[in-house]
Design a protein around this motif. Structure first.
Motif, PDB file in Angstrom:
ATOM      1  N   LEU A   1      39.860  42.748  38.382  1.00  0.00           N
ATOM      2  CA  LEU A   1      39.635  42.956  36.954  1.00  0.00           C
ATOM      3  C   LEU A   1      40.656  42.200  36.116  1.00  0.00           C
ATOM      4  O   LEU A   1      40.306  41.600  35.095  1.00  0.00           O
ATOM      5  CB  LEU A   1      39.686  44.448  36.622  1.00  0.00           C
TER       6      LEU A   1
ATOM      7  N   THR B   1      48.160  45.281  38.820  1.00  0.00           N
ATOM      8  CA  THR B   1      47.600  46.618  39.013  1.00  0.00           C
ATOM      9  C   THR B   1      47.789  47.483  37.767  1.00  0.00           C
ATOM     10  O   THR B   1      47.020  48.428  37.548  1.00  0.00           O
ATOM     11  CB  THR B   1      48.210  47.301  40.244  1.00  0.00           C
TER      12      THR B   1
ATOM     13  N   GLN C   1      37.295  52.249  31.032  1.00  0.00           N
ATOM     14  CA  GLN C   1      35.930  52.447  31.542  1.00  0.00           C
ATOM     15  C   GLN C   1      35.679  53.943  31.804  1.00  0.00           C
ATOM     16  O   GLN C   1      34.624  54.480  31.445  1.00  0.00           O
ATOM     17  CB  GLN C   1      35.730  51.651  32.830  1.00  0.00           C
ATOM     18  N   PHE C   2      36.633  54.585  32.436  1.00  0.00           N
ATOM     19  CA  PHE C   2      36.558  56.018  32.753  1.00  0.00           C
ATOM     20  C   PHE C   2      36.366  56.838  31.477  1.00  0.00           C
ATOM     21  O   PHE C   2      35.477  57.700  31.399  1.00  0.00           O
ATOM     22  CB  PHE C   2      37.855  56.396  33.480  1.00  0.00           C
TER      23      PHE C   2
ATOM     24  N   ASN D   1      32.911  56.348  29.914  1.00  0.00           N
ATOM     25  CA  ASN D   1      31.881  57.050  30.698  1.00  0.00           C
ATOM     26  C   ASN D   1      31.871  58.543  30.361  1.00  0.00           C
ATOM     27  O   ASN D   1      30.809  59.141  30.171  1.00  0.00           O
ATOM     28  CB  ASN D   1      32.113  56.852  32.192  1.00  0.00           C
TER      29      ASN D   1
ATOM     30  N   ARG E   1      40.453  50.186  33.976  1.00  0.00           N
ATOM     31  CA  ARG E   1      39.681  51.238  34.637  1.00  0.00           C
ATOM     32  C   ARG E   1      39.757  52.550  33.850  1.00  0.00           C
ATOM     33  O   ARG E   1      38.774  53.302  33.787  1.00  0.00           O
ATOM     34  CB  ARG E   1      40.171  51.448  36.068  1.00  0.00           C
TER      35      ARG E   1
ATOM     36  N   ASP F   1      44.764  46.352  35.740  1.00  0.00           N
ATOM     37  CA  ASP F   1      43.575  46.963  36.346  1.00  0.00           C
ATOM     38  C   ASP F   1      43.475  48.446  35.995  1.00  0.00           C
ATOM     39  O   ASP F   1      42.397  48.962  35.683  1.00  0.00           O
ATOM     40  CB  ASP F   1      43.607  46.800  37.870  1.00  0.00           C
ATOM     41  N   THR F   2      44.612  49.136  36.048  1.00  0.00           N
ATOM     42  CA  THR F   2      44.627  50.557  35.722  1.00  0.00           C
ATOM     43  C   THR F   2      44.224  50.796  34.273  1.00  0.00           C
ATOM     44  O   THR F   2      43.426  51.696  33.975  1.00  0.00           O
ATOM     45  CB  THR F   2      46.024  51.138  35.984  1.00  0.00           C
TER      46      THR F   2
ATOM     47  N   LYS G   1      31.822  48.501  27.459  1.00  0.00           N
ATOM     48  CA  LYS G   1      32.652  48.075  28.593  1.00  0.00           C
ATOM     49  C   LYS G   1      33.226  46.658  28.457  1.00  0.00           C
ATOM     50  O   LYS G   1      34.082  46.267  29.241  1.00  0.00           O
ATOM     51  CB  LYS G   1      31.820  48.140  29.893  1.00  0.00           C
TER      52      LYS G   1
ATOM     53  N   PHE H   1      40.170  60.844  37.535  1.00  0.00           N
ATOM     54  CA  PHE H   1      40.457  59.415  37.368  1.00  0.00           C
ATOM     55  C   PHE H   1      40.876  58.888  38.736  1.00  0.00           C
ATOM     56  O   PHE H   1      42.041  58.885  39.100  1.00  0.00           O
ATOM     57  CB  PHE H   1      41.551  59.211  36.323  1.00  0.00           C
TER      58      PHE H   1
ATOM     59  N   ASN I   1      41.799  56.474  40.453  1.00  0.00           N
ATOM     60  CA  ASN I   1      42.492  55.194  40.513  1.00  0.00           C
ATOM     61  C   ASN I   1      43.938  55.492  40.902  1.00  0.00           C
ATOM     62  O   ASN I   1      44.570  56.375  40.320  1.00  0.00           O
ATOM     63  CB  ASN I   1      42.455  54.511  39.145  1.00  0.00           C
TER      64      ASN I   1
END
Length: 448
Positions: free
Chosen positions: A154, A117, A127-128, A131, A124, A120-121, A139, A313, A315
């Protein structure tokens, strides 16, 4: 103690990580029922050296009463808080202590439930950020063959252990893998220096081919741990960071294994490999395995890019910053510093690595490699680096069984004996561990 029922329940109800369907319900796993120092105790009362250190995580060793007391006291005072709308002083203090030890400007700590995790964080957040910066096409994550970054979707998608990728879906459109960085597999006529140039060029070529406007990050374990303790050529990480900077690609250093003392420093990125990445992920030794926890540590520069924007965010985890885990992490840090465990690791490293290299003289040992208090002995019945997969599995299982008979648990990965014992291991215990490993390898060889 008769644990017949426990074994039945284990087979009937406990679906284990990496469970093989061909043996489901018919396993005879070792029941670990106790532990102290560097040893675990099975249900028969046998004491065994914990070669893998749990799962690369039991830095301060087992049975620390003050760890249990710190966790119990926190549980009595506050067992849980919601991290979404509240905070807690124990978690806040732990975040500060991690940031104090992290390199460069990595000062923002996002707590997670473990290494998967945490990765993954990190992904993410990248990606955040892209964006919000108006770069929705940027990406792609570049990873490497033999890399392991976790089991969530991920994190598993950027993991490059080929047999782990056979049956589960992955976000293939988001990932690109570089060739193996293990110097063992370089061409016979290729020097280490030439191999280094080739591996750095692999990254540069991949970014240029995919397009710098589409590549978001490069993720790399300083040492590819679960891939077989693969140590890239010296200078590899610094050169790769330079490539990333040149192309505006972020660098994620996955220190789930190497942080918190495994290589003799709080973090290996700067102190061992001379890099200051954009994000560090960590877990395992973060609490010395006493409680589940992970973290993604993000640089001030990345945070500044999105600060003040009208965006969330979104997440997070129910147990982000869990106070009992934070208390365990703080107490583990205190013990490591009070007992000088980082200095101890640096003193023990030459002994550990010297005994590891001595095993290379055995004819079925194809390679010995490692750094700090982590190592791998790769074996082949033919004495070659590459062998038949099924025979390699059988050989690894035989070595594991022979070592367990003699009082040592290993982590067999196919034909590789991987180990990362608790950091408190003494010089005498290092010699004992390698004596058993040598005997186990020789016994497995003679039983062919």
């Amino acid at each position: 103690m008769d644990n017949t029922k426990a074994r039945e329940w284990d087979n009937d109800h406990f679906l284990h990580p990496w469970e093989g369907m061909e043996t489901l319900g018919r396993n005879d796993r070792t029941l670990v029922e106790g532990a102290s120092g560097i040893h675990v105790v099975n249900d028969r009362g046998d004491r065994l050296i914990d070669g893998p250190g749990g799962m690369w995580c039991t830095q301060i060793g087992y049975g620390r009463t003050e760890m249990a007391e710190a966790m119990a006291e926190q549980a009595r005072q506050l067992a849980y808080f919601s991290p979404f709308s509240n905070t807690n002083s124990t978690a806040a203090r732990f975040a500060r202590e991690i940031a104090r030890r992290a390199p460069g400007d990595l000062n923002h700590v996002f707590f997670t439930t473990g290494g998967s995790t945490a990765v993954d964080t990190a992904l993410r957040f990248i990606q955040f950020r892209n964006n919000l910066l108006g770069r929705p096409e940027k990406k792609i994550i570049i990873s490497r063959q033999k890399a392991y970054h976790g089991s969530t979707y991920l994190a598993a998608s950027v993991s490059g252990k080929e047999r782990d990728r056979l049956w589960l879906d992955k976000a293939d459109d988001l990932t690109h893998f570089l060739p193996n960085v293990n110097p063992l597999y370089r061409r016979e006529d290729q020097s280490i220096e030439a191999f280094l140039e080739e591996k750095v060029a692999d990254l540069d070529t991949a970014i240029q081919t995919l397009g710098p406007d589409r590549v978001a990050a490069f993720i790399a374990e300083p040492i590819l741990a679960s891939g077989g303790v693969i140590v890239p050529p010296e200078g590899y990480h610094k050169r790769c960071l330079e490539v990333c900077r040149r192309h505006d690609v972020l660098y994620i250093s996955d220190e789930v294994v190497t942080a918190f003392g495994r290589l003799g420093h709080w973090f290996a990125s700067k102190d061992v490999f001379d890099i200051e990445p954009d994000i560090i992920t960590c877990a395992k030794g973060l609490t010395s395995g006493y409680s589940p926890m992970g973290a993604a540590i993000v640089s001030d520069r990345l945070i500044a890019d999105v600060t003040g924007m009208e965006a969330t965010f979104s997440n997070g985890y129910t147990y982000s910053g869990h106070p009992v885990s934070a208390a365990a992490g703080l107490k583990s840090m205190e013990i490591i510093e009070r007992e000088g465990i980082l200095d101890h690791v640096r003193r023990m490293t030459p002994v550990f690595q010297g005994r590891l290299q001595d095993l290379a003289e055995i004819d079925i040992v194809a390679d010995t490699r490692g750094m700090g208090l982590m190592g791998c002995v790769q074996c082949s019945e033919a004495g070659a680096a590459l062998g038949e997969l099924q025979r390699d599995y059988q050989l690894g299982a035989r070595i594991d069984a022979e070592c367990q008979k003699r009082g040592l648990i290993l982590r067999p990965i196919v034909n590789m004996c991987v180990f990362s014992p608790p950091l408190i291991i003494s010089e005498a215990e290092i010699h004992q561990m390698f004596d058993i490993l040598r005997e186990g390898i020789l016994a497995a060889r003679s039983s062919t």
